[in-house]
Design a protein around this motif. Structure first.
Motif, PDB file in Angstrom:
ATOM      1  N   PRO A  50      -5.890   4.867   1.055  1.00  0.00           N
ATOM      2  CA  PRO A  50      -4.966   3.825   1.531  1.00  0.00           C
ATOM      3  C   PRO A  50      -5.466   2.416   1.257  1.00  0.00           C
ATOM      4  O   PRO A  50      -4.687   1.458   1.313  1.00  0.00           O
ATOM      5  N   ALA A  51      -6.749   2.267   0.931  1.00  0.00           N
ATOM      6  CA  ALA A  51      -7.260   0.939   0.607  1.00  0.00           C
ATOM      7  C   ALA A  51      -6.950   0.557  -0.832  1.00  0.00           C
ATOM      8  O   ALA A  51      -7.183  -0.587  -1.232  1.00  0.00           O
ATOM      9  N   GLY A  52      -6.429   1.503  -1.612  1.00  0.00           N
ATOM     10  CA  GLY A  52      -6.203   1.257  -3.028  1.00  0.00           C
ATOM     11  C   GLY A  52      -4.763   0.904  -3.349  1.00  0.00           C
ATOM     12  O   GLY A  52      -3.838   1.201  -2.595  1.00  0.00           O
ATOM     13  N   PHE A  53      -4.595   0.246  -4.491  1.00  0.00           N
ATOM     14  CA  PHE A  53      -3.281   0.010  -5.070  1.00  0.00           C
ATOM     15  C   PHE A  53      -3.393   0.412  -6.529  1.00  0.00           C
ATOM     16  O   PHE A  53      -4.390   0.101  -7.183  1.00  0.00           O
ATOM     17  N   TYR A  54      -2.391   1.083  -7.078  1.00  0.00           N
ATOM     18  CA  TYR A  54      -2.534   1.777  -8.338  1.00  0.00           C
ATOM     19  C   TYR A  54      -1.422   1.405  -9.323  1.00  0.00           C
ATOM     20  O   TYR A  54      -0.414   0.791  -8.955  1.00  0.00           O
ATOM     21  N   ILE A  55      -1.615   1.825 -10.584  1.00  0.00           N
ATOM     22  CA  ILE A  55      -0.597   1.686 -11.621  1.00  0.00           C
ATOM     23  C   ILE A  55      -0.454   3.025 -12.325  1.00  0.00           C
ATOM     24  O   ILE A  55      -1.457   3.638 -12.709  1.00  0.00           O
ATOM     25  N   ASP A  56       0.760   3.483 -12.504  1.00  0.00           N
ATOM     26  CA  ASP A  56       1.076   4.622 -13.354  1.00  0.00           C
ATOM     27  C   ASP A  56       1.885   4.130 -14.541  1.00  0.00           C
ATOM     28  O   ASP A  56       2.774   3.276 -14.385  1.00  0.00           O
ATOM     29  N   LEU A  57       1.596   4.672 -15.717  1.00  0.00           N
ATOM     30  CA  LEU A  57       2.357   4.363 -16.915  1.00  0.00           C
ATOM     31  C   LEU A  57       2.878   5.666 -17.487  1.00  0.00           C
ATOM     32  O   LEU A  57       2.113   6.623 -17.660  1.00  0.00           O
ATOM     33  N   VAL A  58       4.188   5.725 -17.758  1.00  0.00           N
ATOM     34  CA  VAL A  58       4.836   6.963 -18.169  1.00  0.00           C
ATOM     35  C   VAL A  58       5.613   6.715 -19.448  1.00  0.00           C
ATOM     36  O   VAL A  58       6.464   5.803 -19.507  1.00  0.00           O
ATOM     37  N   THR A  59       5.342   7.505 -20.483  1.00  0.00           N
ATOM     38  CA  THR A  59       6.100   7.396 -21.720  1.00  0.00           C
ATOM     39  C   THR A  59       7.492   7.977 -21.518  1.00  0.00           C
ATOM     40  O   THR A  59       7.647   9.075 -20.970  1.00  0.00           O
TER      41      THR A  59
END
Length: 246
Positions: A50-59
């Motif tokens: 919960p302390a993290g913030f993330y990025i997902d990249l999807v083709t």
């Protein structure tokens, strides 16, 4: 139960190449949960901390048809850091972008696939957000959006005016969620970024879907097919995904 903004999701022509750009830009780690998907996370943080913030990249087959109204702002700590970061981003493949901003103290760039983002001048407000200062949503009615999203996610309104609204996660970590009044009509640029939400505990997704619909969210079809997450749209039609388990 709590629902939080957990990541932004980029639709891409090449998730791996765009992921390398953003990993280098942010100094984050890279992994891949499946072919066509690249995951980015801050060093030392593992999903779904919960302390993290993330990025997902999807083709996706045709990313040019994706037109979300979301961009990210990057934080800087000094004038020197701002200049160094802009230079570094250009070395990585970012290019200057003109979205009608005029003479402003921040810098507007586009990543290698054309997604516009801003590198902000130093601001005390963003000193503890990490490299991503804010996730910004273009909208017609910032106060109305602040009411919906303030009730939807675990956040606290920090500023609400007719032209701009700012929400802060209640735990005081990660980027702000902001809403910016923009003129109606088509734009000369497009972004392919939307936000993803995660409930805590993760097995309360179905209950959160019901709650969001009572607040004004609606079901959305972006061609997702049979997937374990739920795609919804806010009252202005901005799509977002609700992760977790039913």
């Amino acid at each position: 139960m709590a629902l939080r903004l957990v990541q932004v999701n980029f639709k891409a022509r090449d998730d791996a190449a765009l992921g390398r750009f953003w990993a280098e830009a942010l100094g984050w780690g890279v992994s891949s949960e499946a072919p066509g998907v690249t995951n980015l996370e801050p060093e030392g943080v593992t999903w779904p901390d919960p302390a993290g913030f993330y990025i997902d990249l999807v083709t996706v087959p045709d990313p040019e048809t994706v037109r979300y109204r979301v961009h990210i702002d990057l934080a800087t700590t000094s004038a020197a850091h701002h200049a160094e970061l802009v230079a570094h981003l250009k070395d990585l493949g970012a290019t200057p972008a003109d979205v009608g901003q005029g003479d402003v103290p921040w810098t507007v760039l586009a990543d290698p696939e054309g997604n516009v983002f801003c590198v902000l001048e130093p601001r005390d407000l963003y000193r503890d957000t990490g490299p991503i200062a804010a996730v910004v949503v273009d909208c017609a009615d910032p106060p109305a959006m602040a009411r919906f999203w303030g009730a939807a996610v675990d956040s606290v309104p920090q500023e609400v005016t007719d032209d701009h609204a700012r929400l802060r996660p209640s735990e005081g970590t990660g980027p702000y969620l902001e809403f910016l009044r923009t003129p109606p009509g088509p734009r000369t640029w497009c972004n392919r970024i939307h936000v993803d939400l995660l409930p805590d505990p993760v097995d309360t997704k179905d209950a959160e879907v019901t709650r969001l619909r009572t607040l004004g969210a609606t079901s959305a079809d972006v061609g997702q097919g049979e997937v374990p997450w739920t795609v919804l749209a806010d009252p202005e039609g901005n799509e977002f995904c609700l992760l977790g388990k039913g």
